[in-house]
Structure formats: C-alpha cells, structure tokens
Design a protein around this motif. Structure first.
Motif, mmCIF file in Angstrom:
data_model
loop_
_atom_site.group_PDB
_atom_site.id
_atom_site.type_symbol
_atom_site.label_atom_id
_atom_site.label_comp_id
_atom_site.label_asym_id
_atom_site.label_seq_id
_atom_site.Cartn_x
_atom_site.Cartn_y
_atom_site.Cartn_z
ATOM 1 N N ARG A 114 0.795 -1.222 0.000
ATOM 2 C CA ARG A 114 0.000 0.000 0.000
ATOM 3 C C ARG A 114 0.835 1.284 0.000
ATOM 4 O O ARG A 114 0.294 2.370 0.158
ATOM 5 C CB ARG A 114 -0.995 0.012 1.158
ATOM 6 C CG ARG A 114 -0.468 0.200 2.549
ATOM 7 C CD ARG A 114 -1.562 0.627 3.507
ATOM 8 N NE ARG A 114 -2.577 -0.390 3.727
ATOM 9 C CZ ARG A 114 -2.522 -1.315 4.700
ATOM 10 N NH1 ARG A 114 -1.496 -1.377 5.514
ATOM 11 N NH2 ARG A 114 -3.499 -2.173 4.829
ATOM 12 N N SER A 115 2.150 1.153 -0.237
ATOM 13 C CA SER A 115 2.962 2.377 -0.271
ATOM 14 C C SER A 115 3.170 2.829 -1.707
ATOM 15 O O SER A 115 3.891 2.190 -2.468
ATOM 16 C CB SER A 115 4.315 2.129 0.383
ATOM 17 O OG SER A 115 4.137 1.638 1.690
ATOM 18 N N LEU A 116 2.483 3.909 -2.071
ATOM 19 C CA LEU A 116 2.787 4.524 -3.358
ATOM 20 C C LEU A 116 4.156 5.160 -3.230
ATOM 21 O O LEU A 116 4.553 5.543 -2.127
ATOM 22 C CB LEU A 116 1.747 5.591 -3.709
ATOM 23 C CG LEU A 116 0.413 5.078 -4.275
ATOM 24 C CD1 LEU A 116 -0.383 4.373 -3.206
ATOM 25 C CD2 LEU A 116 -0.377 6.234 -4.859
ATOM 26 N N TYR A 117 4.868 5.287 -4.342
ATOM 27 C CA TYR A 117 6.225 5.791 -4.205
ATOM 28 C C TYR A 117 6.671 6.523 -5.462
ATOM 29 O O TYR A 117 6.067 6.376 -6.525
ATOM 30 C CB TYR A 117 7.191 4.636 -3.879
ATOM 31 C CG TYR A 117 7.310 3.593 -4.975
ATOM 32 C CD1 TYR A 117 6.372 2.566 -5.089
ATOM 33 C CD2 TYR A 117 8.343 3.653 -5.896
ATOM 34 C CE1 TYR A 117 6.479 1.617 -6.096
ATOM 35 C CE2 TYR A 117 8.454 2.704 -6.907
ATOM 36 C CZ TYR A 117 7.517 1.688 -7.005
ATOM 37 O OH TYR A 117 7.619 0.757 -8.000
ATOM 38 N N VAL A 118 7.706 7.327 -5.286
ATOM 39 C CA VAL A 118 8.349 8.019 -6.403
ATOM 40 C C VAL A 118 9.817 7.590 -6.350
ATOM 41 O O VAL A 118 10.591 8.152 -5.574
ATOM 42 C CB VAL A 118 8.230 9.548 -6.267
ATOM 43 C CG1 VAL A 118 8.830 10.236 -7.482
ATOM 44 C CG2 VAL A 118 6.779 9.964 -6.071
#
Lengths: 533, 317
Positions: A114-118
C-alpha cells in the motif's frame, strides 16, 4: 500563521488559505530544504483492490502495539486515500505499473502492498508538489526566519516573535491562530538520520508554554543506517526490492523484512551484540534495478559511504530516526491552548501509539496538516480579534540581547550538543533501563547548567547561526530531559520503548499515554488513558 | 587528522570587500567539510557563515566550491584533501550575502517564481485513479529528481553575461509541468517560457548538462521545450524566426542565405529591428562582405538536401 515549511506546514497553509483565511508561513529553512526530503520509500494509502481503511487501521494498531487511539486511527484511515489522491492530482508522478496504474510497495509491517512511491525520493517529490501548490495559492513565505517564542495573551496564542536571519531583526507576527509544524527532534541523538535543524523547536515552544508533551519515550530507530561517518539512512524500500540484512557469516537474518522497525532494530542489535557486525546486502537487486528503482540510494551510498551497492556489503546499525511523541493534539491539530494548533511530526495525536507503521509519516503530514489548517482557519474566522501583547517584543529582544557576550569561555554549544547526543544514544537509545535513565537525567541537568552559563559570542545580527544553534540546543536539552523522564515512567517494553529491566509489555499499567508537563521549570510525568472508539 | 582551511569571507552589504580566513582543526578521519565548518564555527569563529540542512547529500543547500571544484560540504570528505590548505568558496554566478551564504532567492527561487511553477490540474481527486504510462511519469520524475543544488546554473555560460537569464535550473523546473499530462496550462507556459531571458536565451553550450550531478540534462530539457514551442506554433520570438528562416533556407538552397536570415530573424515588419541592422550592414558592404539577401544560388545537391528535410518533417508529423 504556520510555523514550519515541511510537508505538514505546507499542507496546513494551503488548506487554511483555501478555507478563506489570510495565511503566512515562517520557516527557518527554505521549504525545499526541509527534513521532509528524508522520507524516501513511500506514502501509504489503502488504494489497492485488496485493501481497505479497516485493513489499514489493523496494521496501524498492530505497529502501535496497543497504544494507538482507535478513534484517531479510524479518522485517519478513512481520509488517507483522498489525501494521497489529492497529491497525485496536484502533480506527484507516482511510479506506475505496466497497466498505467499505481505501483505499490509492500513496506515494513504493512500486510498489503500500500505504499505509493516516487522511485526512492518520495518525500523529496511530495515536498516539491506541496511547495508548488503553496506558491499557486500565493501565500507569503518568510524563509530563513526562526521563531523564538509564542505570544500568549489570556491563555490564548496570538502570534509569535521571530528572528529574520537575513535582516537580523526580531519581529512580532500577530495571528488569530498559530499552527506549529516544526518537525521532529531526533537531532538530540547523535548519531541521527535527520537534518541539522530537526531540533524540536516547536515542541519546546509548546512545552515552555505549559502544554503537555505526549509519548515522548516512543522514539523510532531506523534499522538500516550506514554504520560509518554520517549515518546515512537507507530506505526500507531496499527490502521490498530484494535487499537482505545479513550477519557476518553472510546468513540472512530470518523473518526480517515485513516486521516492525523496533523488531528489526532488536534483531540487528542482537546479532551485532554477539560480536558479529551486521550488513545490508543489495547485490541481489542488480545494478540495473538499483539505478532504475533506487537511484538516490545508489548515488548516496557512492558519494557518502564510498560503497558500490551492486558489489559491496553495507555495514549498518540502528540510528535514531523519528519521534512518535510530541505536542498533544487532536485530529484537527487542536492543542490544549486556544489558537494553537500542531500537526506533522511535532504533534502527537495518538495515531501511532508506540510505533509508527513504515510509510505513514508522509500520509500523516498531509492528512493532519490539511485538517489542522482548516481548523485553524475556522478558529481564526470565529475568534475575537486579538492584539499582540504590548511589550512582548521588547521583552524578547532583551532576552536575546542578554545571551550575547564577548566574555571568553572554554565551553561551546557544539560540545554540549555532542555530549548530549552521545548520552541519549547510550542511555535513552533503542534499549533503556532505570539506572541509566536516572543517571542520564542527572547528566542532562549538568549540561543544562553549563548551557545556562554559555553565551553567544557572535554580535552580528545578520545570519547569526551561532545564536540559532544556541537556541536550538536549549530546545533539545529541554526535550531530552522530558524524554528521559517519560522513558523512566514507562516501566514496561512496548513499541519503540524497550526496557532491559522491564522487558515485557504490561497491559495492566501500560495502556495509557505518557504526558510530560513543565511544572516550575521541571518535567512532571502523568498519564492519559487511550481513547477507545 | 588535522586540516587547514582557507575560507572565503564577506561581510553583508554592498561594497564590502571579500577576504579569506584560515583555520586549522582537528577532525575525525571520516570527517566531511561540513563537520569541519561546524567545528570551526563552534570553537574558533562564531561569525563564520555557511548553509546546511540535510547533512546527507540530498537537499542541495550546502553547495560550495572546495579547492575550486563544486561540492556539497556535507558529502565532501576532508581526508583526501588534508595534506594541503583546503580552499572553500561560494559557487560561481551566485550573489553572496555573507561568507559562504549565497543568495538563493536571487539565484534560484525568484527565477523559479517567474515560470508559473505549479501544476494547473486538469481534473480533481474525485476523478479517481488515472492510468498513465510510466514512461511519461518517468520523464517527470527525472526533472523532479533535481535537488536545487544550483550546479547547472553555476556551469551556465549565459548567466555570467546576463544574470537576468532564467537559467537552466528554473527552466528544468518549468519542463516538469510542460510534459505532465495532468497539467492544463501548456499554452500559457509556452508563452511565459518564450519571453526574453527564457528558453531562447540558452546558447546550448551543454555546460548545464555537464555540471548536473543527477544526469537530469537541463540543456536537453530546454531543447525539448523549444521543440514544444514550435509544435504549438508559438514561435513569434526573434530566435524562433531565426530557426524557421535557417531551416527554410537550407531546404530551399542547400545552404544558408545569411542576409535573408538576418532580416527574417528581426521580422520583415519590424522596422525598428531592421533599422538596428543598418550599421552592421553598412560596415559589411564597405568591406565587401555583405551577403545580398535573396540573391542566393542553390548549391549542388540542394534537391537531395530538400528531400532529406521533407522526409524528416513527414516523419515528425
């Protein structure tokens, strides 16, 4: 008036402006240089088809080790998805999968990906997008301004006094509501993963104004900090990408990835305690994926540690990272003082309990930042007009002038800070015990006495960073003392608080928040029950 | 380890003369230049001014020159330099407020402000998750990996001549919006960027790309924005006319009609601009070096060149 230019402060300022308030933001460093950039691996939001606010809440409660306020967790998890989607529409270029939808990392002890990331620059990019939208709102920015005191009138916060580093002038800023978003305080530990200015200024302002600091004993140590020189933090995202933590024999520590940070730290300390240095092995990721998916990590390991993560093992140790505790605040940022709000890392809402779930710090900043900004705007609109207390600015000017003296002295702020940092790492680190904490309190007291005799030698007003460092040290000493008292008061082990003399969790006494208030100049411990749903 | 530093000093205010101070400090073997500066300020000279924030090489605040080479004080190690006196100065092209404290406002933040540095979203969070090709996002991420260290602006060869040039760092920031499919202000952005001191003032010397520590390639970003301006027909600026005339001439005759290029670059209806050309033209005529516009013959093989250009144009369409 928002104090602090990191993610929480920027989000609060934007929300307050959009709610119709007249807003300004003061920050001791430019917003694009704040400690928000330290957050790397991701930002949590329950956006997956297999996910829900309830599942998310379950993971937060589990990481919080029985000390979360469930109602706060509910409010937060219900708003997290919208808050992160807002960031996306404002321009955060989250990594996408082959179908063009968000790619999500399974981070720390999250039960879902569930961790969106860049890449590995999530905080750096989120910070930029927040600053962009802050500029879009045309909110006046006072960068390189250091807040020296709150202005309080009839138990209400009505503004601040602040030192303009560039002009050297102390000025008063009247405001119907003040939002503190000054970040953490873990620079009071050395080594530490955080920026030079992460010194607990806001917590100290609130503490000195008589407000309680909550759960200060809960400090997160980061398991993956480079063991050399300047303790570079390596994002836990490397574990999601295939990195492993290995003992001297090259054996991976079992069940490491997927556990909470405090358990990872314990596992590393245990392995290292047996005389075997622990390393991070990123060679399995391969140089191509290192460059494509962890570009900043690879770059910094090269420049800071002189190591090539595609080939070399990286020696690691747990290092003080982020506080979980801070200024007691509600989910709308309200502190016990009228007109004073707090959000982000300087605040403690009860969301994180005894330990923060990996990937939550940025979500927390934007969810509670926005709520605090809106609440402060509403208060400012309805509250009666207040004038800046007469004489307050002159008083503060005199106080600061009295700190400057050309008299020679052998002692320095840097030495006191170095001793404090080492003391805290030793006695109030990942593992504590009563005798060490008690001794630490005495030593902090001695450091405070030395501090009281210390004077600022630089008489120049412009960019007097000696004066700033001196004031920051004062904040760190106060908070260190409060932290040690909080850690001594909690006679059990829970989350980020591990006692070798009380190694087990004790639910008969432990399920309450530790509250530290300054009474006649000294910290006094009390408790507050966890608020059930 | 002992190390000696010779540090650039300047008092705040106009007209103060810069100087240097020398300090010798005892440091740990793995110390950085930042460790040394903090120690010097703490123990020897509290008036020494310098910036710093993240301490780990990701924020860009502490950019200086160490022994003439640009560096971040928080990641630059002292040990390899410790044998001789170590020089520390502000980076070039950047105004200084005091000592090593550069004026980021004038150097970068104010310039970024000029480029409409925020997304104008073409939707709201209520639209739900957008499906976007990650290649498109990767391009935006590349520009946003910039940590505003200022090294591209330090390398820029236009800024020392014209400080009003927006510069590669701010233009890289602008490119981040121009190629973001979630933005709706493309035309407005291009009109801002094509103003004097914007994208057309870059001389594509590629120094910015050489200097960028993150391989963001600011010069290439500027070139992409120029292409974008052409694609949108936003090319009424002198330099754009210059490009058009240049390409048209090569297509027509296989080589450059220099006289015509000068006239068309100014714009044939731009009387004031054309008048400015007269003194240069007069001098050139006097020396027998004036190319007569429009009297320009095709060079051998011009038709082949025209076909190549046609093909390229067709491909681009």
């Amino acid at each position: 008036m928002v104090v602090g230019g990191g993610a929480a402060g920027l989000r609060a300022a934007i929300a307050a402006k959009q709610a119709g308030a007249k807003v300004a933001l003061l920050s001791k460093v430019h917003p694009l240089r704040t400690n928000t950039g330290l957050a790397q691996g991701g930002i949590n939001a329950p956006l997956g088809a297999d996910d829900s606010p309830e599942a998310y809440a379950g993971d937060i409660l589990s990481a919080g080790d029985g000390l979360c306020d469930p109602s706060v967790v509910q409010t937060f998890t219900l708003q997290a998805a919208d808050a992160v989607m807002w960031l996306e529409r404002m321009g955060v270029p989250f990594n996408r999968g082959g179908d063009g939808r968000f790619d999500r990392r399974k981070f720390g002890s999250n039960s879902r990906a569930r961790s969106l990331y860049v890449d590995d620059r999530t905080g750096h990019v989120v910070m930029q997008v927040l600053y962009e939208q802050f500029q879009r709102e045309r909110i006046p920015l006072f960068a390189d301004w250091y807040v020296t005191a709150l202005a309080i009138d009839s138990a209400r916060c009505v503004g601040v006094t602040a030192l303009g580093l560039r002009t050297g002038a102390l000025d008063s800023f009247g405001a119907r509501a003040v939002v503190l978003a000054t970040g953490g305080f873990t620079r009071l530990y050395l080594p530490s993963t955080v920026s030079l200015g992460t010194t607990g200024d806001g917590q100290n302002l609130a503490y000195q104004a008589g407000l309680p600091l909550m759960d200060l004993e809960m400090v997160q140590f980061h398991p993956l900090a480079y063991a050399g020189g300047n303790s570079l933090m390596i994002s836990e995202a490397v574990l999601a990408e295939g990195g492993q933590v290995v003992t001297a024999g090259g054996q991976p520590i079992p069940n490491f990835a997927g556990s909470t940070r405090d358990k990872m730290c314990m596992a590393i300390q245990q392995a290292a305690g047996e005389g075997a240095p622990v390393s991070l092995d990123l060679t399995l990721i391969g140089s191509k994926n290192l460059k494509a998916r962890l570009p900043q990590t690879a770059e910094l390991l090269r420049t800071v540690a002189g190591l090539d993560p595609a080939k070399d093992l990286i020696p690691i140790r747990p290092v003080a990272h982020r506080p979980v505790g801070g200024i007691e605040a509600t989910t709308t940022g309200q502190t016990p003082m009228h007109g004073l709000y707090a959000c982000g890392e300087c605040a403690c809402t009860g969301l994180n309990g005894a330990g923060r779930l990996a990937g939550n710090v940025l979500t927390e900043a934007v969810v509670f930042g926005a709520r605090a900004g809106e609440a402060a705007a509403a208060y400012a609109k309805s509250a009666p007009a207040a004038s800046f207390p007469a004489g307050r600015l002159e008083e503060e000017k005199k106080r600061l002038e009295a700190l400057v003296s050309s008299e020679k002295s052998d002692d320095t702020a840097g030495r006191i800070h170095a001793e404090l940092g080492a003391l805290m790492d030793r006695s109030a680190g990942a593992i504590r015990e009563a005798a060490g904490l008690q001794a630490a309190r005495g030593q902090i007291h001695a450091l405070k006495e030395r501090y009281a005799r210390l004077r600022v030698r630089n008489e120049s007003a412009i960019y007097n960073y000696e004066l700033v460092a001196y004031l920051e040290l004062g904040a760190m000493l106060n908070l260190a003392e409060a932290l040690v008292v909080a850690a001594a008061a909690r006679k059990e082990s829970r989350g980020g608080h591990r006692r070798s003399d009380h190694p087990v969790r004790d639910d008969r006494t432990g399920i309450s928040h530790t509250m530290i208030t300054m009474v006649q100049g000294a910290p006094q411990a009390d408790t507050r029950p966890v608020v059930a749903l | 380890m002992q190390a000696t530093f010779s540090i650039y000093r300047k008092q705040p205010g106009q007209g103060s003369k810069p100087g240097r101070s020398t300090y010798t400090v005892e440091l740990a073997d793995d110390a950085t230049v930042m460790d040394a500066l903090l120690k010097i300020r703490d123990e020897q000279d509290p008036t020494l001014g310098f910036r710093g924030s993240c301490l780990h090489g990701y924020c860009g605040d502490c950019t200086v020159r160490v022994n003439g080479k640009s560096a971040f004080t928080c990641t630059a190690k002292v040990a390899p330099l410790a044998g001789k006196e170590i020089g520390v100065e502000p980076i070039r092209n950047m105004p200084v407020v005091k000592d090593l404290i550069s004026d980021w406002d004038a150097f970068l933040w104010d310039k970024i402000d000029m480029t409409k540095p925020w997304l104008e979203p073409n939707g709201s969070a209520a639209d739900g998750e957008l499906q976007i090709d990650d290649k498109v996002m990767a391009r935006v991420r590349q520009a946003m990996s910039c940590h505003y260290c200022g090294l591209c602006d330090e390398g820029c060869t236009v800024l020392p001549v014209d400080f009003k040039f927006v510069g590669p760092a701010a233009l890289t920031k602008a490119s981040r919006f121009l190629f973001d499919p979630r933005d709706q202000a493309t035309t407005e952005r291009l009109h801002i960027l094509e103003r004097p001191k914007g994208i057309w003032d870059c001389v594509h010397c590629f120094e910015a790309s050489e200097h960028c520590p993150r391989e963001i390639a600011p010069t290439e970003r500027i070139m992409e924005m120029r292409d974008e301006a052409f694609k949108h027909g936003i090319s009424n600026d002198q330099v754009a006319r210059h490009h058009h005339s240049f390409a048209a001439s090569v297509k027509r005759s296989g080589w450059l009609d220099e006289g015509r290029l000068a006239l068309e670059s100014e714009g044939l209806t731009n009387v004031k601009g054309l008048m400015k050309l007269l003194p240069t033209a007069a001098k050139a005529i006097a020396r027998g070096k004036a190319p007569i516009p429009y009297l320009h013959h095709k060079r051998p093989g011009a038709d082949k060149i025209a076909r190549i250009i046609d093909k390229a144009e067709a491909k681009e369409k």
